[in-house]
Motif scaffolding. Structure first.
Motif, PDB file in Angstrom:
ATOM      1  N   TRP A  98       0.941  -1.220   0.546  1.00 12.15           N
ATOM      2  CA  TRP A  98      -0.143   0.066  -0.296  1.00 12.15           C
ATOM      3  C   TRP A  98       0.861   1.384  -0.148  1.00 12.15           C
ATOM      4  CZ3 TRP A  98      -3.567  -1.251   4.206  1.00 12.15           C
ATOM      5  CH2 TRP A  98      -4.657  -2.257   4.075  1.00 12.15           C
ATOM      6  N   SER A  99       1.491   0.802   0.669  1.00 12.90           N
ATOM      7  CA  SER A  99       2.983   2.307   0.836  1.00 12.90           C
ATOM      8  C   SER A  99       3.449   2.731  -0.496  1.00 12.90           C
ATOM      9  CB  SER A  99       3.618   2.145   2.059  1.00 12.90           C
ATOM     10  OG  SER A  99       4.562   3.063   1.281  1.00 12.90           O
ATOM     11  N   ASP A 100       3.567   1.206  -1.109  1.00 18.33           N
ATOM     12  CA  ASP A 100       4.545   1.575  -2.322  1.00 18.33           C
ATOM     13  C   ASP A 100       3.576   2.388  -3.210  1.00 18.33           C
ATOM     14  OD1 ASP A 100       6.511   0.953  -1.197  1.00 18.33           O
ATOM     15  OD2 ASP A 100       6.838  -1.310  -2.681  1.00 18.33           O
ATOM     16  N   GLU A 101       2.492   1.242  -3.241  1.00 21.03           N
ATOM     17  CA  GLU A 101       1.252   2.301  -3.817  1.00 21.03           C
ATOM     18  C   GLU A 101       0.513   3.618  -4.343  1.00 21.03           C
ATOM     19  OE1 GLU A 101      -1.746  -0.977  -3.566  1.00 21.03           O
ATOM     20  OE2 GLU A 101      -0.759  -2.091  -5.430  1.00 21.03           O
ATOM     21  N   PHE A 102       0.871   3.503  -2.750  1.00 20.72           N
ATOM     22  CA  PHE A 102       0.205   5.409  -2.290  1.00 20.72           C
ATOM     23  C   PHE A 102       1.903   6.084  -2.891  1.00 20.72           C
ATOM     24  CE2 PHE A 102       1.543   8.508   0.307  1.00 20.72           C
ATOM     25  CZ  PHE A 102       0.464   9.440   0.605  1.00 20.72           C
ATOM     26  N   LEU A 103       2.913   5.976  -3.072  1.00 22.79           N
ATOM     27  CA  LEU A 103       3.377   6.823  -4.230  1.00 22.79           C
ATOM     28  C   LEU A 103       4.001   6.671  -5.174  1.00 22.79           C
ATOM     29  CD1 LEU A 103       7.041   5.620  -1.548  1.00 22.79           C
ATOM     30  CD2 LEU A 103       5.557   7.448  -1.565  1.00 22.79           C
ATOM     31  N   THR A 104       3.567   5.576  -5.761  1.00 21.93           N
ATOM     32  CA  THR A 104       2.941   6.144  -7.232  1.00 21.93           C
ATOM     33  C   THR A 104       2.046   6.746  -7.787  1.00 21.93           C
ATOM     34  OG1 THR A 104       3.886   3.068  -7.487  1.00 21.93           O
ATOM     35  CG2 THR A 104       2.336   3.928  -9.000  1.00 21.93           C
ATOM     36  N   TRP A 105       0.915   6.433  -6.935  1.00 14.36           N
ATOM     37  CA  TRP A 105      -0.639   7.684  -6.620  1.00 14.36           C
ATOM     38  C   TRP A 105       0.026   8.573  -6.233  1.00 14.36           C
ATOM     39  CZ3 TRP A 105      -2.928  10.602  -3.745  1.00 14.36           C
ATOM     40  CH2 TRP A 105      -4.378  11.105  -4.017  1.00 14.36           C
ATOM     41  N   LEU A 106       1.039   9.685  -5.259  1.00 15.38           N
ATOM     42  CA  LEU A 106       1.381  10.288  -5.255  1.00 15.38           C
ATOM     43  C   LEU A 106       1.745  11.047  -6.566  1.00 15.38           C
ATOM     44  CD1 LEU A 106       2.888  10.388  -1.720  1.00 15.38           C
ATOM     45  CD2 LEU A 106       1.108  12.208  -2.494  1.00 15.38           C
ATOM     46  N   GLU A 107       2.903  10.611  -7.211  1.00 13.14           N
ATOM     47  CA  GLU A 107       3.676  10.432  -8.295  1.00 13.14           C
ATOM     48  C   GLU A 107       3.208  10.848  -9.409  1.00 13.14           C
ATOM     49  OE1 GLU A 107       6.623   7.052  -8.365  1.00 13.14           O
ATOM     50  OE2 GLU A 107       7.962   8.668  -6.654  1.00 13.14           O
ATOM     51  N   GLY A 108       1.765  10.233  -9.815  1.00 13.38           N
ATOM     52  CA  GLY A 108       0.616  10.462 -11.166  1.00 13.38           C
ATOM     53  C   GLY A 108       0.566  11.380 -11.023  1.00 13.38           C
ATOM     54  N   LYS A 109       0.030  12.134 -10.859  1.00 14.46           N
ATOM     55  CA  LYS A 109      -0.380  13.657 -10.561  1.00 14.46           C
ATOM     56  C   LYS A 109       0.729  14.880  -9.616  1.00 14.46           C
ATOM     57  CE  LYS A 109      -4.337  15.705 -10.972  1.00 14.46           C
ATOM     58  NZ  LYS A 109      -6.395  15.744 -10.551  1.00 14.46           N
ATOM     59  N   GLU A 110       1.440  15.120 -10.229  1.00 14.88           N
ATOM     60  CA  GLU A 110       1.945  16.495  -9.571  1.00 14.88           C
ATOM     61  C   GLU A 110       1.515  17.813  -8.341  1.00 14.88           C
ATOM     62  OE1 GLU A 110       4.830  20.395 -10.481  1.00 14.88           O
ATOM     63  OE2 GLU A 110       4.983  18.144 -11.930  1.00 14.88           O
ATOM     64  N   SER A 111       0.316  17.768  -7.931  1.00 11.59           N
ATOM     65  CA  SER A 111      -0.293  18.452  -6.919  1.00 11.59           C
ATOM     66  C   SER A 111      -0.591  17.817  -6.174  1.00 11.59           C
ATOM     67  CB  SER A 111      -1.099  19.316  -8.112  1.00 11.59           C
ATOM     68  OG  SER A 111      -2.505  18.412  -8.150  1.00 11.59           O
ATOM     69  N   ARG A 112      -0.629  16.551  -6.290  1.00 12.65           N
ATOM     70  CA  ARG A 112      -1.055  15.479  -4.886  1.00 12.65           C
ATOM     71  C   ARG A 112      -0.502  15.637  -3.539  1.00 12.65           C
ATOM     72  NH1 ARG A 112      -2.636  10.042  -8.433  1.00 12.65           N
ATOM     73  NH2 ARG A 112      -5.040  10.997  -8.971  1.00 12.65           N
ATOM     74  N   LYS A 113       0.775  15.771  -3.793  1.00 13.38           N
ATOM     75  CA  LYS A 113       1.589  15.776  -2.645  1.00 13.38           C
ATOM     76  C   LYS A 113       1.176  17.467  -1.917  1.00 13.38           C
ATOM     77  CE  LYS A 113       6.001  14.933  -0.420  1.00 13.38           C
ATOM     78  NZ  LYS A 113       8.200  14.254  -1.048  1.00 13.38           N
ATOM     79  N   THR A 114       1.622  18.370  -2.985  1.00 14.07           N
ATOM     80  CA  THR A 114       1.241  19.629  -2.074  1.00 14.07           C
ATOM     81  C   THR A 114       0.006  19.684  -1.741  1.00 14.07           C
ATOM     82  OG1 THR A 114       2.681  20.615  -4.131  1.00 14.07           O
ATOM     83  CG2 THR A 114       1.903  21.910  -3.462  1.00 14.07           C
ATOM     84  N   HIS A 115      -1.185  19.340  -2.446  1.00 15.56           N
ATOM     85  CA  HIS A 115      -2.066  19.320  -2.239  1.00 15.56           C
ATOM     86  C   HIS A 115      -2.417  18.856  -0.239  1.00 15.56           C
ATOM     87  CE1 HIS A 115      -4.478  20.182  -6.148  1.00 15.56           C
ATOM     88  NE2 HIS A 115      -3.688  21.080  -5.293  1.00 15.56           N
ATOM     89  N   ILE A 116      -2.113  17.841  -0.367  1.00 16.50           N
ATOM     90  CA  ILE A 116      -2.038  17.239   0.628  1.00 16.50           C
ATOM     91  C   ILE A 116      -1.442  18.037   2.367  1.00 16.50           C
ATOM     92  CG2 ILE A 116      -1.380  15.127   2.340  1.00 16.50           C
ATOM     93  CD1 ILE A 116      -2.415  13.165  -0.885  1.00 16.50           C
ATOM     94  N   ASN A 117       0.251  18.729   1.735  1.00 18.74           N
ATOM     95  CA  ASN A 117       0.572  18.243   2.584  1.00 18.74           C
ATOM     96  C   ASN A 117       0.008  19.948   2.721  1.00 18.74           C
ATOM     97  OD1 ASN A 117       2.417  16.090   3.523  1.00 18.74           O
ATOM     98  ND2 ASN A 117       3.797  17.121   1.718  1.00 18.74           N
ATOM     99  N   SER A 118      -0.309  20.858   2.267  1.00 21.52           N
ATOM    100  CA  SER A 118      -0.529  22.239   2.278  1.00 21.52           C
ATOM    101  C   SER A 118      -1.897  22.400   3.388  1.00 21.52           C
ATOM    102  CB  SER A 118      -0.782  22.981   0.945  1.00 21.52           C
ATOM    103  OG  SER A 118       0.188  23.249  -0.078  1.00 21.52           O
ATOM    104  N   ILE A 119      -2.963  21.603   2.891  1.00 17.59           N
ATOM    105  CA  ILE A 119      -3.423  21.694   3.873  1.00 17.59           C
ATOM    106  C   ILE A 119      -3.264  20.962   5.688  1.00 17.59           C
ATOM    107  CG2 ILE A 119      -5.144  18.781   3.749  1.00 17.59           C
ATOM    108  CD1 ILE A 119      -6.840  22.206   3.305  1.00 17.59           C
ATOM    109  N   VAL A 120      -2.965  20.663   5.607  1.00 14.06           N
ATOM    110  CA  VAL A 120      -1.890  20.384   7.127  1.00 14.06           C
ATOM    111  C   VAL A 120      -0.903  21.458   7.636  1.00 14.06           C
ATOM    112  CG1 VAL A 120      -0.686  18.268   8.232  1.00 14.06           C
ATOM    113  CG2 VAL A 120      -1.765  18.002   7.050  1.00 14.06           C
ATOM    114  N   ARG A 121      -0.188  22.127   6.732  1.00 13.10           N
ATOM    115  CA  ARG A 121       0.855  23.104   7.426  1.00 13.10           C
ATOM    116  C   ARG A 121      -0.751  24.028   7.262  1.00 13.10           C
ATOM    117  NH1 ARG A 121       2.891  23.192   2.883  1.00 13.10           N
ATOM    118  NH2 ARG A 121       1.929  24.880   2.227  1.00 13.10           N
TER     119      ARG A 121
END
Length: 165
Positions: A98-121
């Motif tokens: 699941w962790s590996d699939e999550f990393l692949t999912w994150l890389e599938g769209k550049e904004s995903r990681k930014t959106h997740i981390n921004s909302i927490v920040r």
């Protein structure tokens, strides 16, 4: 957590947030919109935290001994910042694939990681009175982050649901 309560929390939370977006987007006063965006940022971060917790606790109840499920539920942190790194770590603790699939999912769209981390920040900045760190919090930016988080919850749900044989 019983089978019938599986989605009781996070689906209601998601509907409430969607309703607030609709209401707040009709507001013409820019200052009010800015305050509403910050409130929604806090709610969206809470939605992320609660939905991940709810789905994984439900998963732990499927087919495991009740003592194990209870242990996981009782030791789950009361509050946990759901940054992309923390989500990866939590998923890895349940299933390394699941962790590996999550990393692949994150890389599938550049904004995903930014959106997740921004909302927490943003949530942390708002909660700690650091207004200068919230200049990017708008209804549009929070809506974009929320859409990504809804996708993330669907992604996690597709991993934890029982596979039919």
């Amino acid at each position: 957590m019983s089978q019938r309560s599986r989605h009781r929390g996070h689906d209601k939370y998601k509907s409430r947030i969607n309703g607030l977006f609709k209401t707040y987007e009709e507001e013409n006063n820019l200052e009010t919109q800015a305050h509403n965006a910050k409130y929604l940022a806090v709610l969206v971060s809470g939605y992320l935290e609660q939905a991940v917790k709810e789905l994984l606790l439900h998963y732990s109840n499927q087919g495991s001994r009740s003592q194990i499920a209870r242990y996981i539920e009782k030791t789950w942190p009361i509050s946990r910042n759901m940054s992309s790194d923390n989500i990866k770590e939590i998923l890895h603790q349940f299933n390394s694939e699941w962790s590996d699939e999550f990393l692949t999912w994150l890389e599938g769209k550049e904004s995903r990681k930014t959106h997740i981390n921004s909302i927490v920040r943003w949530r942390n900045s708002i909660a700690h009175g650091q207004e200068s760190n919230t200049t990017g919090v708008t209804l549009v930016s929070v809506r974009n982050a929320f859409n990504t988080i809804v996708e993330l919850i669907s992604f996690i749900e597709s991993r934890v649901k029982p596979q039919s044989t």
